[in-house]
Scaffold this active site. Structure first.
Site, PDB file in Angstrom:
ATOM      1  N   LYS A 124       2.299  -3.401   7.229  1.00 61.87           N
ATOM      2  CA  LYS A 124       2.510  -3.578   5.789  1.00 61.87           C
ATOM      3  C   LYS A 124       3.957  -3.230   5.407  1.00 61.87           C
ATOM      4  O   LYS A 124       4.566  -3.884   4.560  1.00 61.87           O
ATOM      5  CB  LYS A 124       1.537  -2.723   4.979  1.00 61.87           C
ATOM      6  CG  LYS A 124       0.070  -3.111   5.116  1.00 61.87           C
ATOM      7  CD  LYS A 124      -0.261  -4.484   4.565  1.00 61.87           C
ATOM      8  CE  LYS A 124      -0.190  -4.553   3.057  1.00 61.87           C
ATOM      9  NZ  LYS A 124      -0.647  -5.886   2.564  1.00 61.87           N
TER      10      LYS A 124
ATOM     11  N   THR B 179       0.821  -1.209   0.000  1.00 60.03           N
ATOM     12  CA  THR B 179       0.000   0.000   0.000  1.00 60.03           C
ATOM     13  C   THR B 179       0.861   1.268   0.000  1.00 60.03           C
ATOM     14  O   THR B 179       1.995   1.247   0.491  1.00 60.03           O
ATOM     15  CB  THR B 179      -0.914   0.005   1.258  1.00 60.03           C
ATOM     16  OG1 THR B 179      -1.403   1.311   1.480  1.00 60.03           O
ATOM     17  CG2 THR B 179      -0.160  -0.411   2.508  1.00 60.03           C
ATOM     18  N   ASP B 180       0.267   2.359  -0.488  1.00 57.96           N
ATOM     19  CA  ASP B 180       0.972   3.657  -0.435  1.00 57.96           C
ATOM     20  C   ASP B 180       1.166   4.133   1.003  1.00 57.96           C
ATOM     21  O   ASP B 180       1.997   4.999   1.278  1.00 57.96           O
ATOM     22  CB  ASP B 180       0.221   4.719  -1.258  1.00 57.96           C
ATOM     23  CG  ASP B 180      -1.213   4.968  -0.803  1.00 57.96           C
ATOM     24  OD1 ASP B 180      -1.684   4.288   0.134  1.00 57.96           O
ATOM     25  OD2 ASP B 180      -1.883   5.855  -1.400  1.00 57.96           O
ATOM     26  N   GLU B 181       0.392   3.543   1.946  1.00 54.94           N
ATOM     27  CA  GLU B 181       0.477   4.014   3.340  1.00 54.94           C
ATOM     28  C   GLU B 181       1.841   3.726   3.973  1.00 54.94           C
ATOM     29  O   GLU B 181       2.174   4.313   4.998  1.00 54.94           O
ATOM     30  CB  GLU B 181      -0.633   3.386   4.188  1.00 54.94           C
ATOM     31  CG  GLU B 181      -2.009   3.811   3.735  1.00 54.94           C
ATOM     32  CD  GLU B 181      -3.064   3.654   4.818  1.00 54.94           C
ATOM     33  OE1 GLU B 181      -2.732   3.682   6.002  1.00 54.94           O
ATOM     34  OE2 GLU B 181      -4.243   3.487   4.445  1.00 54.94           O
TER      35      GLU B 181
ATOM     36  N   TYR C  69      -1.551  -0.422  11.039  1.00 53.11           N
ATOM     37  CA  TYR C  69      -1.771  -1.131   9.767  1.00 53.11           C
ATOM     38  C   TYR C  69      -0.604  -0.867   8.817  1.00 53.11           C
ATOM     39  O   TYR C  69       0.011  -1.789   8.275  1.00 53.11           O
ATOM     40  CB  TYR C  69      -3.087  -0.678   9.117  1.00 53.11           C
ATOM     41  CG  TYR C  69      -3.178  -0.985   7.635  1.00 53.11           C
ATOM     42  CD1 TYR C  69      -3.336  -2.291   7.184  1.00 53.11           C
ATOM     43  CD2 TYR C  69      -3.095   0.040   6.679  1.00 53.11           C
ATOM     44  CE1 TYR C  69      -3.400  -2.579   5.818  1.00 53.11           C
ATOM     45  CE2 TYR C  69      -3.159  -0.236   5.320  1.00 53.11           C
ATOM     46  CZ  TYR C  69      -3.312  -1.549   4.894  1.00 53.11           C
ATOM     47  OH  TYR C  69      -3.361  -1.824   3.535  1.00 53.11           O
TER      48      TYR C  69
HETATM   49  N1  LIG Z   1      -8.375  -1.695  -0.325  1.00 50.81           N
HETATM   50  C1  LIG Z   1      -7.457  -0.779  -0.587  1.00 50.81           C
HETATM   51  O1  LIG Z   1      -7.776   0.383  -0.858  1.00 50.81           O
HETATM   52  C2  LIG Z   1      -5.998  -1.158  -0.583  1.00 50.81           C
HETATM   53  C3  LIG Z   1      -5.064  -0.205  -1.025  1.00 50.81           C
HETATM   54  C4  LIG Z   1      -3.728  -0.564  -1.071  1.00 50.81           C
HETATM   55  C5  LIG Z   1      -3.330  -1.846  -0.687  1.00 50.81           C
HETATM   56  N2  LIG Z   1      -4.257  -2.726  -0.235  1.00 50.81           N
HETATM   57  C6  LIG Z   1      -3.787  -4.088   0.142  1.00 50.81           C
HETATM   58  O2  LIG Z   1      -4.404  -4.998  -0.753  1.00 50.81           O
HETATM   59  C7  LIG Z   1      -4.638  -6.248  -0.090  1.00 50.81           C
HETATM   60  C8  LIG Z   1      -6.104  -6.621  -0.230  1.00 50.81           C
HETATM   61  O3  LIG Z   1      -6.884  -5.581   0.361  1.00 50.81           O
HETATM   62  P1  LIG Z   1      -8.462  -5.680   0.413  1.00 50.81           P
HETATM   63  O4  LIG Z   1      -8.987  -4.306   0.490  1.00 50.81           O
HETATM   64  O5  LIG Z   1      -8.936  -6.612  -0.626  1.00 50.81           O
HETATM   65  O6  LIG Z   1      -8.635  -6.369   1.846  1.00 50.81           O
HETATM   66  P2  LIG Z   1      -9.878  -7.152   2.424  1.00 50.81           P
HETATM   67  O7  LIG Z   1      -9.847  -6.896   3.886  1.00 50.81           O
HETATM   68  O8  LIG Z   1     -11.108  -6.860   1.665  1.00 50.81           O
HETATM   69  O9  LIG Z   1      -9.519  -8.684   2.148  1.00 50.81           O
HETATM   70  C9  LIG Z   1      -8.523  -9.379   2.842  1.00 50.81           C
HETATM   71  C10 LIG Z   1      -8.739 -10.864   2.625  1.00 50.81           C
HETATM   72  O10 LIG Z   1      -7.690 -11.572   3.307  1.00 50.81           O
HETATM   73  C11 LIG Z   1      -8.260 -12.639   4.039  1.00 50.81           C
HETATM   74  N3  LIG Z   1      -7.379 -12.921   5.186  1.00 50.81           N
HETATM   75  C12 LIG Z   1      -7.164 -12.134   6.267  1.00 50.81           C
HETATM   76  N4  LIG Z   1      -6.295 -12.722   7.092  1.00 50.81           N
HETATM   77  C13 LIG Z   1      -5.933 -13.910   6.513  1.00 50.81           C
HETATM   78  C14 LIG Z   1      -5.052 -14.956   6.871  1.00 50.81           C
HETATM   79  N5  LIG Z   1      -4.349 -14.927   8.023  1.00 50.81           N
HETATM   80  N6  LIG Z   1      -4.918 -16.015   6.034  1.00 50.81           N
HETATM   81  C15 LIG Z   1      -5.633 -16.071   4.878  1.00 50.81           C
HETATM   82  N7  LIG Z   1      -6.482 -15.107   4.492  1.00 50.81           N
HETATM   83  C16 LIG Z   1      -6.628 -14.035   5.301  1.00 50.81           C
HETATM   84  C17 LIG Z   1      -9.636 -12.159   4.449  1.00 50.81           C
HETATM   85  O11 LIG Z   1     -10.499 -13.228   4.771  1.00 50.81           O
HETATM   86  C18 LIG Z   1     -10.061 -11.388   3.211  1.00 50.81           C
HETATM   87  O12 LIG Z   1     -10.688 -12.241   2.279  1.00 50.81           O
HETATM   88  C19 LIG Z   1      -4.208  -6.048   1.358  1.00 50.81           C
HETATM   89  O13 LIG Z   1      -2.919  -6.585   1.490  1.00 50.81           O
HETATM   90  C20 LIG Z   1      -4.166  -4.539   1.540  1.00 50.81           C
HETATM   91  O14 LIG Z   1      -3.183  -4.181   2.472  1.00 50.81           O
HETATM   92  C21 LIG Z   1      -5.582  -2.427  -0.180  1.00 50.81           C
END
Ligand SMILES: NC(=O)c1ccc[n+]([C@@H]2O[C@H](COP(=O)([O-])OP(=O)(O)OC[C@H]3O[C@@H](n4cnc5c(N)ncnc54)[C@H](O)[C@@H]3O)[C@@H](O)[C@H]2O)c1
Length: 328
Positions: A154, A126-128, A150
């Site tokens: 990351k 993430t950009d964070e 968080y």
């Molecule tokens: N949503 C955003 O805006 C955003 C932006 C930048 C980066 N990200 C990154 O992208 C990735 C996906 O984000 P998202 O928004 O889809 O998240 P989300 O919370 O919607 O989904 C996370 C998924 O991971 C699964 N999970 C959690 N812990 C687990 C574990 N220990 N073992 C197996 N599965 C597990 C959950 O059940 C869920 O299905 C993350 O790594 C997040 O840091 C998200």
């Protein structure tokens, strides 16, 4: 046939990515490993669950014995890790699960990947991790300076991933995208919360004075970027992903209220009470980062990626999707 092991594929971005892959490829098989926390939802993958080339396994990435078995058994060509605890507010309440999944989980996954024959290990970051910048843009060489638990978890993961590349030659790549929006996002996140609170005439909480800025990318543009990185990205590299669409939180909330009202009206549905009166300013989030600004010219220049979806059309599709889901 190319085999991809996707972790966290029942969540927001992961499920969209799995659908993206099946739409754009005939010769792939996908193994989706997800713990199904509160954030994971198999309904996100309803339309592909019977695909012969799709396998779902409910498992925790922290479980090394299982993950090693899965990797040895399926022999994936690629591993893409979306699994994470992803909500900043929850990490401020308690960081324990964030350290378990986002740090120990990635360490387990990296270790289990070591003796496999994978072409790439992609870590979705993430950009964070760069922290807040009121002006300018971070590039991939900028220092990591995360401010909330968080983001710190990351950033820790990113450092571990890079250490496995440097120490063991694991062919890793990290993507760092800005805020995603689109279908399947959990209602706790800003955009789905604003839409659903409009639909149910609930107050829309905005932290502080609403001037914090986020850069929004439509989830399918991020999926497209990850796909380009998967196919053409260089081992050991980091790629920022942004569509240069910065908005103050207050502005995005106003846009969504207006658009939701318009769409409800077009569908002949009740618009009473859908107005800016729903907005309620609340005490600011602890340590709230003012702005995240990243430069994604490396991805554009070296891999030829460009975002396609304009914010106006992306937000319209998103609102339509939540209306269908909530008011069906
Ligand atoms: N949503 C955003 O805006 C955003 C932006 C930048 C980066 N990200 C990154 O992208 C990735 C996906 O984000 P998202 O928004 O889809 O998240 P989300 O919370 O919607 O989904 C996370 C998924 O991971 C699964 N999970 C959690 N812990 C687990 C574990 N220990 N073992 C197996 N599965 C597990 C959950 O059940 C869920 O299905 C993350 O790594 C997040 O840091 C998200």
């Amino acid at each position: 046939m190319t085999r991809l092991l996707i972790t966290g594929g029942a969540g927001f971005i992961g499920s969209n990515f799995i659908k993206y892959l099946f739409k754009n490829n005939n010769d792939i098989s996908i193994i989706n490993v997800d713990k199904l926390t509160y954030a994971g939802n198999l309904k996100n993958l309803e339309e592909i669950k019977n695909n012969d080339n799709y396998t779902f396994i409910k498992e925790d990435i922290c479980n090394k014995t299982s993950m090693k078995y899965i990797i040895n058994f399926y022999k994936p060509n690629y591993i893409i890790n979306f699994a994470a605890e992803s909500h900043v507010d929850r990490s401020i309440e308690s960081s324990e699960e964030f350290i378990k999944t986002n740090v120990l989980g990635i360490q387990a996954l990296l270790e289990c990947s070591l003796n496999s024959k994978i072409n790439r290990f992609i870590q979705i970051s993430t950009d964070e991790v760069y922290g807040s910048n009121e002006t300018g843009f971070f590039n991939e060489k900028s220092v990591l300076k995360p401010n909330n638990p968080y983001a710190a978890s990351k950033a820790s993961a990113d450092l571990l991933v890079q250490s496995f590349h440097n120490t063991y030659g694991l062919p890793t790549i990290i993507t760092r995208s800005s805020n995603n929006y689109g279908p399947h996002q959990h209602n706790e996140k800003l955009i789905p919360k604003v839409i659903t609170n409009c639909l149910y005439r609930r107050k829309i909480p905005i932290y502080g004075d609403g001037t914090n800025i986020r850069d929004w990318i439509y989830v399918m543009d991020n999926c497209d970027a990850i796909y380009k990185v998967l196919n053409k990205g260089a081992s050991g590299e980091v790629y920022n992903i942004s569509s240069n669409n910065e908005k103050r939180n207050i502005d995005i909330v106003r846009i969504i209220i207006k658009k939701t009202k318009e769409i409800l009206q077009t569908r002949g549905l009740d618009i009473n009470g859908v107005s800016e009166d729903l907005i309620e300013f609340v005490t600011n989030r602890k340590g709230h980062d003012k702005r995240y600004g990243i430069d994604s010219s490396k991805l554009k220049d070296t891999l030829g990626w460009n975002p396609i979806i304009q914010f106006e059309s992306g937000i319209e599709k998103t609102i339509e999707w939540y209306i269908d889901k909530e008011l069906k």
